[in-house]
Design a protein around this motif. Structure first.
Motif, PDB file in Angstrom:
ATOM      1  N   ARG A  31      -1.459  13.225 -48.218  1.00 43.31           N
ATOM      2  CA  ARG A  31      -1.394  13.212 -46.733  1.00 43.31           C
ATOM      3  C   ARG A  31      -2.622  12.680 -46.322  1.00 43.31           C
ATOM      4  N   ASP A  32      -3.530  13.052 -46.804  1.00 48.01           N
ATOM      5  CA  ASP A  32      -4.906  12.865 -46.347  1.00 48.01           C
ATOM      6  C   ASP A  32      -5.256  11.108 -46.411  1.00 48.01           C
ATOM      7  N   LEU A  33      -5.062  10.485 -47.505  1.00 48.91           N
ATOM      8  CA  LEU A  33      -5.243   9.152 -47.862  1.00 48.91           C
ATOM      9  C   LEU A  33      -4.130   8.410 -46.688  1.00 48.91           C
ATOM     10  N   THR A  34      -2.934   8.907 -46.686  1.00 48.36           N
ATOM     11  CA  THR A  34      -2.112   8.120 -45.772  1.00 48.36           C
ATOM     12  C   THR A  34      -2.598   8.378 -44.242  1.00 48.36           C
ATOM     13  N   HIS A  35      -3.314   9.457 -44.079  1.00 52.91           N
ATOM     14  CA  HIS A  35      -3.554   9.686 -42.439  1.00 52.91           C
ATOM     15  C   HIS A  35      -4.931   8.453 -42.266  1.00 52.91           C
ATOM     16  N   ALA A  36      -5.579   8.450 -43.399  1.00 59.68           N
ATOM     17  CA  ALA A  36      -6.812   7.680 -43.432  1.00 59.68           C
ATOM     18  C   ALA A  36      -6.560   6.192 -43.212  1.00 59.68           C
ATOM     19  N   ASP A  37      -5.358   5.741 -43.885  1.00 61.92           N
ATOM     20  CA  ASP A  37      -4.870   4.321 -43.709  1.00 61.92           C
ATOM     21  C   ASP A  37      -4.253   4.054 -42.623  1.00 61.92           C
ATOM     22  N   ARG A  38      -3.455   5.096 -42.237  1.00 60.76           N
ATOM     23  CA  ARG A  38      -2.959   4.764 -40.925  1.00 60.76           C
ATOM     24  C   ARG A  38      -4.161   4.786 -39.701  1.00 60.76           C
ATOM     25  N   GLU A  40      -7.322   3.737 -40.028  1.00 58.25           N
ATOM     26  CA  GLU A  40      -8.058   2.524 -40.168  1.00 58.25           C
ATOM     27  C   GLU A  40      -7.159   1.270 -39.611  1.00 58.25           C
ATOM     28  N   SER A  41      -5.510   1.461 -39.971  1.00 57.81           N
ATOM     29  CA  SER A  41      -4.768   0.225 -39.297  1.00 57.81           C
ATOM     30  C   SER A  41      -4.749   0.356 -37.741  1.00 57.81           C
ATOM     31  N   GLY A  43      -7.019   1.602 -35.775  1.00 59.46           N
ATOM     32  CA  GLY A  43      -8.034   1.030 -35.428  1.00 59.46           C
ATOM     33  C   GLY A  43      -8.334  -0.317 -35.375  1.00 59.46           C
ATOM     34  N   ARG A  44      -7.951  -1.146 -36.113  1.00 61.72           N
ATOM     35  CA  ARG A  44      -7.882  -2.449 -36.144  1.00 61.72           C
ATOM     36  C   ARG A  44      -7.117  -2.962 -35.353  1.00 61.72           C
ATOM     37  N   LEU A  45      -5.835  -2.749 -35.144  1.00 58.01           N
ATOM     38  CA  LEU A  45      -4.900  -3.150 -34.268  1.00 58.01           C
ATOM     39  C   LEU A  45      -5.261  -2.657 -32.481  1.00 58.01           C
ATOM     40  N   SER A  46      -5.893  -1.708 -32.457  1.00 55.50           N
ATOM     41  CA  SER A  46      -6.617  -1.355 -30.958  1.00 55.50           C
ATOM     42  C   SER A  46      -7.541  -2.300 -30.834  1.00 55.50           C
ATOM     43  N   TYR A  47      -8.561  -2.662 -31.709  1.00 53.26           N
ATOM     44  CA  TYR A  47      -9.497  -3.512 -31.468  1.00 53.26           C
ATOM     45  C   TYR A  47      -8.921  -5.083 -31.163  1.00 53.26           C
ATOM     46  N   LEU A  48      -7.798  -5.257 -31.687  1.00 54.80           N
ATOM     47  CA  LEU A  48      -7.154  -6.619 -31.680  1.00 54.80           C
ATOM     48  C   LEU A  48      -6.802  -6.848 -30.040  1.00 54.80           C
ATOM     49  N   VAL A  49      -6.028  -5.599 -29.619  1.00 49.19           N
ATOM     50  CA  VAL A  49      -5.383  -5.910 -28.307  1.00 49.19           C
ATOM     51  C   VAL A  49      -6.173  -5.430 -27.108  1.00 49.19           C
ATOM     52  N   ALA A  50      -7.193  -4.636 -27.606  1.00 52.69           N
ATOM     53  CA  ALA A  50      -8.113  -4.032 -26.291  1.00 52.69           C
ATOM     54  C   ALA A  50      -8.547  -5.062 -25.335  1.00 52.69           C
ATOM     55  N   PRO A  51      -8.902  -6.161 -25.796  1.00 50.65           N
ATOM     56  CA  PRO A  51      -9.567  -7.090 -24.736  1.00 50.65           C
ATOM     57  C   PRO A  51      -8.571  -7.907 -23.924  1.00 50.65           C
ATOM     58  N   CYS A  52      -7.418  -7.416 -23.961  1.00 53.04           N
ATOM     59  CA  CYS A  52      -6.233  -8.073 -23.294  1.00 53.04           C
ATOM     60  C   CYS A  52      -6.407  -7.999 -21.715  1.00 53.04           C
ATOM     61  N   ASP A  53      -6.662  -9.027 -20.979  1.00 50.78           N
ATOM     62  CA  ASP A  53      -6.833  -8.818 -19.514  1.00 50.78           C
ATOM     63  C   ASP A  53      -5.592  -8.884 -18.506  1.00 50.78           C
ATOM     64  N   LEU A  54      -4.402  -8.741 -19.321  1.00 54.23           N
ATOM     65  CA  LEU A  54      -3.193  -9.096 -18.377  1.00 54.23           C
ATOM     66  C   LEU A  54      -2.866  -7.575 -18.031  1.00 54.23           C
ATOM     67  N   THR A  55      -2.347  -7.354 -16.763  1.00 54.44           N
ATOM     68  CA  THR A  55      -1.719  -6.114 -16.401  1.00 54.44           C
ATOM     69  C   THR A  55      -0.562  -5.899 -16.685  1.00 54.44           C
ATOM     70  N   ASP A  56      -0.184  -4.694 -16.600  1.00 52.81           N
ATOM     71  CA  ASP A  56       1.413  -4.271 -17.071  1.00 52.81           C
ATOM     72  C   ASP A  56       2.186  -5.106 -16.392  1.00 52.81           C
ATOM     73  N   ASP A  57       2.046  -5.241 -15.038  1.00 59.85           N
ATOM     74  CA  ASP A  57       2.980  -5.876 -13.938  1.00 59.85           C
ATOM     75  C   ASP A  57       2.863  -7.275 -14.883  1.00 59.85           C
ATOM     76  N   GLU A  58       1.920  -7.962 -14.946  1.00 56.97           N
ATOM     77  CA  GLU A  58       2.092  -9.355 -15.344  1.00 56.97           C
ATOM     78  C   GLU A  58       3.071  -9.592 -16.821  1.00 56.97           C
ATOM     79  N   ILE A  59       2.760  -8.497 -17.741  1.00 57.20           N
ATOM     80  CA  ILE A  59       3.439  -8.429 -18.738  1.00 57.20           C
ATOM     81  C   ILE A  59       4.976  -8.253 -18.488  1.00 57.20           C
ATOM     82  N   ARG A  60       5.324  -7.278 -17.593  1.00 58.97           N
ATOM     83  CA  ARG A  60       6.609  -7.175 -17.194  1.00 58.97           C
ATOM     84  C   ARG A  60       7.456  -8.202 -16.584  1.00 58.97           C
ATOM     85  N   GLU A  61       6.464  -8.962 -15.640  1.00 57.51           N
ATOM     86  CA  GLU A  61       6.853 -10.443 -14.936  1.00 57.51           C
ATOM     87  C   GLU A  61       7.416 -11.470 -16.282  1.00 57.51           C
TER      88      GLU A  61
END
Length: 78
Positions: A31-38, A40-41, A43-61
């Motif tokens: 469980r601990d290894l699975t949690h650590a892997d998730r 980390e994954s 964290g990488r995903l958050s880093y990739l999508v964090a700099p998005c300048d689009l608003t929720d409304d623009e994405i919906r449109e």
């Protein structure tokens, strides 16, 4: 969690140690290894999508625009 070991271990050495654990300890380790892997994954995903300048409304449109195009394409095929 414990502090990491400073010695390098091979996979077979770690597996041998893990097999010496009780069933409950092995389950917890899994469980601990699975949690650590998730974590980390995520964290990488958050880093990739964090700099998005689009608003929720623009994405919906944009989604609605693409849906409309797909709908019109299906109608044209009929």
């Amino acid at each position: 969690m414990s502090t990491p070991a400073t010695k390098k271990f091979t996979y077979s050495q770690i597996m041998s140690l893990a097999l010496q654990l009780s069933d409950a300890e092995r389950a917890q380790l899994c469980r601990d290894l699975t949690h650590a892997d998730r974590a980390e994954s995520f964290g990488r995903l958050s880093y990739l999508v964090a700099p998005c300048d689009l608003t929720d409304d623009e994405i919906r449109e944009e989604c609605e625009s693409v849906r409309q195009e797909m709908y019109e394409a299906r109608l044209a095929k009929k």
